[in-house]
Motif scaffolding. Structure first.
Motif, PDB file in Angstrom:
ATOM      1  N   ILE A  59      32.821  15.550  -1.135  1.00  0.00           N
ATOM      2  CA  ILE A  59      32.275  16.580  -1.989  1.00  0.00           C
ATOM      3  C   ILE A  59      31.511  17.773  -1.341  1.00  0.00           C
ATOM      4  O   ILE A  59      30.516  17.350  -0.490  1.00  0.00           O
ATOM      5  N   SER A  60      31.752  18.685  -1.553  1.00  0.00           N
ATOM      6  CA  SER A  60      30.930  19.736  -1.068  1.00  0.00           C
ATOM      7  C   SER A  60      29.558  20.005  -1.980  1.00  0.00           C
ATOM      8  O   SER A  60      29.488  19.827  -3.047  1.00  0.00           O
ATOM      9  N   VAL A  61      28.441  19.948  -1.354  1.00  0.00           N
ATOM     10  CA  VAL A  61      27.207  20.028  -1.995  1.00  0.00           C
ATOM     11  C   VAL A  61      26.370  21.648  -1.449  1.00  0.00           C
ATOM     12  O   VAL A  61      25.028  21.511  -1.858  1.00  0.00           O
ATOM     13  N   ILE A 101      23.841  12.981  -5.602  1.00  0.00           N
ATOM     14  CA  ILE A 101      24.594  14.527  -5.308  1.00  0.00           C
ATOM     15  C   ILE A 101      23.683  15.357  -5.781  1.00  0.00           C
ATOM     16  O   ILE A 101      23.756  16.555  -5.207  1.00  0.00           O
ATOM     17  N   GLU A 102      23.053  15.368  -6.919  1.00  0.00           N
ATOM     18  CA  GLU A 102      21.998  16.459  -7.271  1.00  0.00           C
ATOM     19  C   GLU A 102      20.914  16.702  -6.133  1.00  0.00           C
ATOM     20  O   GLU A 102      20.419  17.774  -5.869  1.00  0.00           O
ATOM     21  N   TRP A 103      20.342  15.514  -5.508  1.00  0.00           N
ATOM     22  CA  TRP A 103      19.505  15.531  -4.532  1.00  0.00           C
ATOM     23  C   TRP A 103      20.259  16.373  -3.338  1.00  0.00           C
ATOM     24  O   TRP A 103      19.461  17.059  -2.468  1.00  0.00           O
ATOM     25  N   ALA A 104      21.412  15.945  -2.994  1.00  0.00           N
ATOM     26  CA  ALA A 104      21.879  16.628  -1.903  1.00  0.00           C
ATOM     27  C   ALA A 104      22.113  18.078  -1.883  1.00  0.00           C
ATOM     28  O   ALA A 104      22.056  18.782  -1.001  1.00  0.00           O
ATOM     29  N   LYS A 105      22.484  18.412  -3.032  1.00  0.00           N
ATOM     30  CA  LYS A 105      22.595  19.775  -3.359  1.00  0.00           C
ATOM     31  C   LYS A 105      21.401  20.699  -3.443  1.00  0.00           C
ATOM     32  O   LYS A 105      21.347  22.141  -2.828  1.00  0.00           O
ATOM     33  N   ARG A 106      20.048  20.060  -3.653  1.00  0.00           N
ATOM     34  CA  ARG A 106      19.070  20.597  -3.376  1.00  0.00           C
ATOM     35  C   ARG A 106      18.447  20.603  -1.943  1.00  0.00           C
ATOM     36  O   ARG A 106      17.692  21.391  -1.517  1.00  0.00           O
ATOM     37  N   ASN A 107      18.891  19.781  -1.089  1.00  0.00           N
ATOM     38  CA  ASN A 107      18.637  19.474   0.178  1.00  0.00           C
ATOM     39  C   ASN A 107      19.074  20.600   1.133  1.00  0.00           C
ATOM     40  O   ASN A 107      20.278  21.070   1.262  1.00  0.00           O
ATOM     41  N   PRO A 108      18.389  21.336   1.953  1.00  0.00           N
ATOM     42  CA  PRO A 108      18.700  22.623   2.602  1.00  0.00           C
ATOM     43  C   PRO A 108      19.648  22.396   3.937  1.00  0.00           C
ATOM     44  O   PRO A 108      20.125  23.259   4.337  1.00  0.00           O
ATOM     45  N   VAL A 109      19.496  20.804   4.354  1.00  0.00           N
ATOM     46  CA  VAL A 109      20.317  20.614   5.424  1.00  0.00           C
ATOM     47  C   VAL A 109      21.784  20.349   4.966  1.00  0.00           C
ATOM     48  O   VAL A 109      22.757  20.727   5.927  1.00  0.00           O
ATOM     49  N   LEU A 110      21.962  19.508   4.120  1.00  0.00           N
ATOM     50  CA  LEU A 110      23.300  19.164   3.670  1.00  0.00           C
ATOM     51  C   LEU A 110      24.278  20.129   3.022  1.00  0.00           C
ATOM     52  O   LEU A 110      24.029  20.862   2.258  1.00  0.00           O
TER      53      LEU A 110
END
Length: 183
Positions: free
Chosen positions: A180-182, A124-133
């Motif tokens: 979950i929203s990221v 989830i932390e990676w997904a939050k930093r990902n500019p696409v997701l």
């Protein structure tokens, strides 16, 4: 491409586990891990005989995660052995590329030790930093109380049920989708 920085987490059993991005060289060991945990789990919607990828195909599968900008494949490693994994599979369709689905599994002896929390939190932390997701989702058996509690704890919200979606040994199980929203 957003890389994942490996991390070491301490589980409830006081063992230190490394969570890191899967590499192509992990193919054989990851395949063995999955072949071990699938028959141990009543809530993974796959049968043991359905795991029929060759090591070469598993390498291609891992590589697909490595080259995708909205997908991630992590492994959990203890004492140089892969004990679990989580994949975040981003949609390849342009109109849905902001979404990704999670799949996770681990060896039975590592359940209820905090490994699921560590894998999910890392993803989830990676997904939050990902500019696409923007949106991460998963599917879970409605009867899987341990899984449901974990996903709720991590901030997932229930958004729909498909009745009788899974059928195993002539018994039906409902499928619950959670998001979950990221953003």
């Amino acid at each position: 491409m957003l890389k994942f920085k490996p991390k070491i987490i301490e589980l409830k059993n006081l063992k230190l586990v490394t969570i890191r991005q899967a590499e192509i060289d992990d193919a054989e060991q990851l395949l063995n891990c999955i072949k071990n945990y699938i028959p141990q789990s009543e809530y993974v919607p796959k049968l043991e005989q359905e795991i029929n990828l060759s090591i070469e195909q598993k390498k291609e599968w891992i590589n697909a995660f490595l080259i995708s900008n909205n997908s991630l494949l992590l492994v959990a490693e203890y004492d140089s052995e892969i004990i679990g994994n989580i994949d975040l599979n981003g949609s390849r369709r342009k109109i849905m590329e902001h979404t990704a689905v999670i799949g996770m599994g681990m060896l039975k002896e590592w359940r209820n030790a905090g490994l699921g929390v560590g894998l999910l939190h890392s993803t989830i932390e990676w997904a939050k930093r990902n500019p696409v997701l923007e949106l991460v989702w998963l599917q879970v058996y409605k009867e899987n109380e341990l899984g449901l509690n974990l996903y709720r704890k991590m901030g997932f919200e229930e958004c729909g049920i498909i009745k009788d979606f899974f059928k195993r040994d002539s018994k039906y199980f409902d499928n619950l989708t959670m998001i979950i929203s990221v953003k």
